[in-house]
Structures are given as C-alpha cells and as structure tokens.
Design an enzyme around this catalytic site. Structure first.
Site, PDB file in Angstrom:
ATOM      1  N   TYR A   1       9.395  59.415 -61.174  1.00 22.05           N
ATOM      2  CA  TYR A   1       9.387  60.552 -62.094  1.00 22.05           C
ATOM      3  C   TYR A   1      10.458  61.561 -61.686  1.00 22.05           C
ATOM      4  O   TYR A   1      11.296  61.971 -62.502  1.00 22.05           O
ATOM      5  CB  TYR A   1       8.003  61.200 -62.085  1.00 22.05           C
ATOM      6  CG  TYR A   1       7.922  62.528 -62.806  1.00 22.05           C
ATOM      7  CD1 TYR A   1       7.813  62.585 -64.189  1.00 22.05           C
ATOM      8  CD2 TYR A   1       7.943  63.729 -62.098  1.00 22.05           C
ATOM      9  CE1 TYR A   1       7.734  63.803 -64.850  1.00 22.05           C
ATOM     10  CE2 TYR A   1       7.864  64.949 -62.742  1.00 22.05           C
ATOM     11  CZ  TYR A   1       7.757  64.983 -64.119  1.00 22.05           C
ATOM     12  OH  TYR A   1       7.684  66.194 -64.765  1.00 22.05           O
TER      13      TYR A   1
ATOM     14  N   LYS B   1      13.926  62.743 -63.492  1.00 20.89           N
ATOM     15  CA  LYS B   1      14.043  64.144 -63.907  1.00 20.89           C
ATOM     16  C   LYS B   1      15.349  64.745 -63.392  1.00 20.89           C
ATOM     17  O   LYS B   1      15.949  65.604 -64.052  1.00 20.89           O
ATOM     18  CB  LYS B   1      12.856  64.968 -63.411  1.00 20.89           C
ATOM     19  CG  LYS B   1      11.515  64.623 -64.055  1.00 20.89           C
ATOM     20  CD  LYS B   1      11.492  64.842 -65.558  1.00 20.89           C
ATOM     21  CE  LYS B   1      11.311  66.288 -65.947  1.00 20.89           C
ATOM     22  NZ  LYS B   1      11.139  66.448 -67.419  1.00 20.89           N
TER      23      LYS B   1
END
Length: 373
Positions: free
Chosen positions: A172, A176
């Site tokens: 994640y 990002k």
C-alpha cells in the site's frame, strides 16, 4: 472544459453594455465563475472517506459528481458515475465540466494485494491525471498518506520535508509513494492544472470499515491481550471530518498564486496519543477489556516476521491471514506522529473536531458492536 460564460450570457453582456448597466454584468459573471468553481468530482466517493467528503461538500454548496467502481450510497443530490478509474472512457464523463477533482480511491491497506495496489494507486492515478487534463479540470486534490515517509522506525513530529521511505512498510505504502509523486509532478500552473496531496494518518470515525471493526473482531477472538512495547509510543489518529476539512481547504486555497501547488500536506488531529491508549478507549467504550499484558517490541516483531515467512512458504497450499504482521507490529510499537505546521500556515488548517469528541462520536456510532455483558 465548458466556457465560463455561455453564449446567452455573452448576448446579455452585450445588451447590458448598451444600457450601461455594468454592475449587473459583473455580478452575473462573478456568479457564473463561483458556480463553476463549486463543481467537483469525488473519485472513490462510495468509500468511507469519500462518503464523508461528499456530505461536507454538499453542505458547503458544491455540485458533486461521484465516480466509483461500486454504488455505495443513493443520494439524489449527487450525480453518480459507475466505472473503473483505469478506463478513460469510464472516467471522462464524470470529470467533464468540473473545476476540482478529489481523488480518494484506493484499496484498503489490509488487502495486501500487490497487483491491485499497483493497478489502482499508480496506473489508475496516471489515468486520472491525463483524463483531468483532457476534461479541462483545473485542480486535482489527492488523498495520500503520511505513511509514505514511514519505514517502521520512530518519527516524532515529522515534516513533509522528510524523504520518501526507501523501504516502504507494505505494498500500500509503496504504491502511495508512486501515486503521490505522479500527482505532485503533474502540477503545471502554466497550463492551469494545479495539484496537491493531503497526507492524513490513522483515519477513523463513524462508518469506518477498517480500524474499529477489525479491532473488535480481534478482541472477540481473544487477540487483544497484549500491549506491544511499553505502551507509551505516541501516534497520530485523525477524525474523518478533519481529513475532509483539510481536503476542502486545499481545494479552495489552491491557485496559481498560492504555495500549495505541487506540495504535500500532513493533516491530523494535531493531538498525538499513545497508540495503546487510543485502542483501549475504543475497546472499553464498547465494553471490551483493554490489553493489560506487555510483550517487548523486538520479541513481537521477530515473531511476526517468522510467522510471515511461514505463511509465505505454505501459501501455495494454505491461505492464511495472520493478525500481527511485521507492518502492524511496527505501526503498534513505534512513535509516528506528524507536524501540521505547513498546512496551518499555507491554508489556515485547524482541526474542527477534538480527539475527545471524535472518539466519543466514533464509539457511539458503533453501538451495534458493543459487547453485552
């Protein structure tokens, strides 16, 4: 993008000049410009943050489009567009004619699906950028994450000047970072396309599908007995309405003359709280026992690492999802809180809801998860 002044308006302007009624002309043009500025699209508007954002935008007089891969709510005040953000054909109709796009779509951090994170957070965001330009969008506000600078070691009052994590804690965070770089790099005042990124941390609040439900499930299964470390590590948790407030402030302050373009901003409650104190208050508020036994941080971390390696080895045969991964242990046992000074100075940010009020409202909203003694 649609013209700021339509043909009928131009005719009206010409006629008004003949009658020398210039104040009315200026007022009409200003009204058109204001209406255009308050037309926006929320990508990911069916999600937790997205729904709260839509509600606050409507309350502030915005005309709102929602673009999402799933229908999350039914609101007659909203124009809903169903589609895949990786498809320009799907996305373009939702962006055409709006001034501002809020991009808050992302798979949940707990999904641990590398391919999905890369496709949505990076490939999808590049498509958002290009489609915004094609549709004439002027402002793109990204929901990023303060975790883009976190590597599993202590961060105390961290600023936006800290470098991106060289060893991101999970897929994640890795995607990002790619996402934020793409959005901030697309800032182009000369072509009237302005971008900024909001970095919240530990979002919580009513309708939260992750933090509170996962915490309560762990408590019900007897997995919330231990505090990792000494329990004194301060962490930022941010009430969802404060996160939304930061996004809207950024959109309204972002201009060619502002200092927001191409920059990231930490948005938190500005009230760091010991990680285990926060969890304990949620648990006791819902009639569950707070964890009371302590396990040294390094013991928990290496046990989690060993378990993760074991899961990797047996994954072709058995699919397991361990409760405490090395990433979760790092999040639970280290200091990681962030300075909001840049947001305060650049856009006048101040949290609207205090931590005490936020926690009370959150607990009350999850009464259906309360344990009956």
């Amino acid at each position: 993008m649609e013209p700021a002044v339509s043909e009928p308006m131009r005719d009206q302007v010409a006629r008004t000049h003949l009658t020398e009624d210039t104040p009315k002309v200026n007022a009409d043009i200003e009204k058109v410009n204001q209406n255009q500025a308050k037309r926006c699209t929320v990508i990911g508007g069916s999600g937790f943050l997205g729904q709260h954002m839509v509600e606050q935008l409507l309350a502030r007089g915005y005309a709102v489009n929602v673009f999402d891969i799933q229908q999350g709510f039914d609101n007659p005040q909203v124009r809903f567009f169903l589609g895949d953000l990786c498809s320009r054909q799907d996305l373009y109709p939702a962006l055409k004619g709006v001034n501002t796009v809020f991009h808050c779509a992302s798979p949940p951090p707990s999904s641990n699906n590398k391919e999905l994170f890369y496709r949505v957070n990076y490939i999808g965001t590049k498509n958002v950028i290009e489609t915004c330009k094609e549709a004439g969008v002027q402002k793109l506000i990204l929901t990023s994450s303060a975790s883009v600078i976190f590597e599993g070691v202590d961060i105390k009052n961290g600023t936006e000047d800290l470098p991106y994590a060289m060893k991101p804690i999970d897929y994640y965070t890795e995607t990002k970072i790619l996402q934020e770089r793409a959005v901030l790099g697309a800032n182009d005042p000369e072509k009237n396309f302005l971008t900024t990124a909001i970095r919240p941390h530990g979002i919580f609040g009513p309708r939260d599908p992750q933090l509170v439900p996962i915490l309560i499930e762990a408590a019900r299964n007897g997995k919330m007995k231990f505090v990792i470390g000494n329990g004194k590590n301060l962490v930022d948790f941010t009430f969802v309405e404060n996160v939304v407030h930061g996004h809207i402030l950024a959109a309204e302050q972002l201009s060619r003359d502002s200092t927001l373009g191409g920059k990231a901003f930490h948005i938190t409650n500005d009230e760091p709280i010991p990680f285990w104190t926060f969890l304990s208050r949620i648990l006791t508020g819902l009639n569950y026992e707070a964890p009371k036994y302590h396990i040294p941080y390094w013991v928990a971390y290496y046990l989690a690492l060993l378990l993760s390696l074991l899961v990797m080895v047996i994954s072709p045969v058995i699919q397991l999802q361990p409760t405490f991964t090395p990433m979760r242990v790092a999040l639970a046992g280290t200091f990681h809180y962030y300075s909001c000074e840049r947001a305060k100075k650049a856009m006048g940010y101040q949290p609207l809801v205090t931590m005490d009020d936020a926690m009370e409202r959150t607990v009350q909203s999850f009464r259906h998860l309360r344990r009956v003694k």
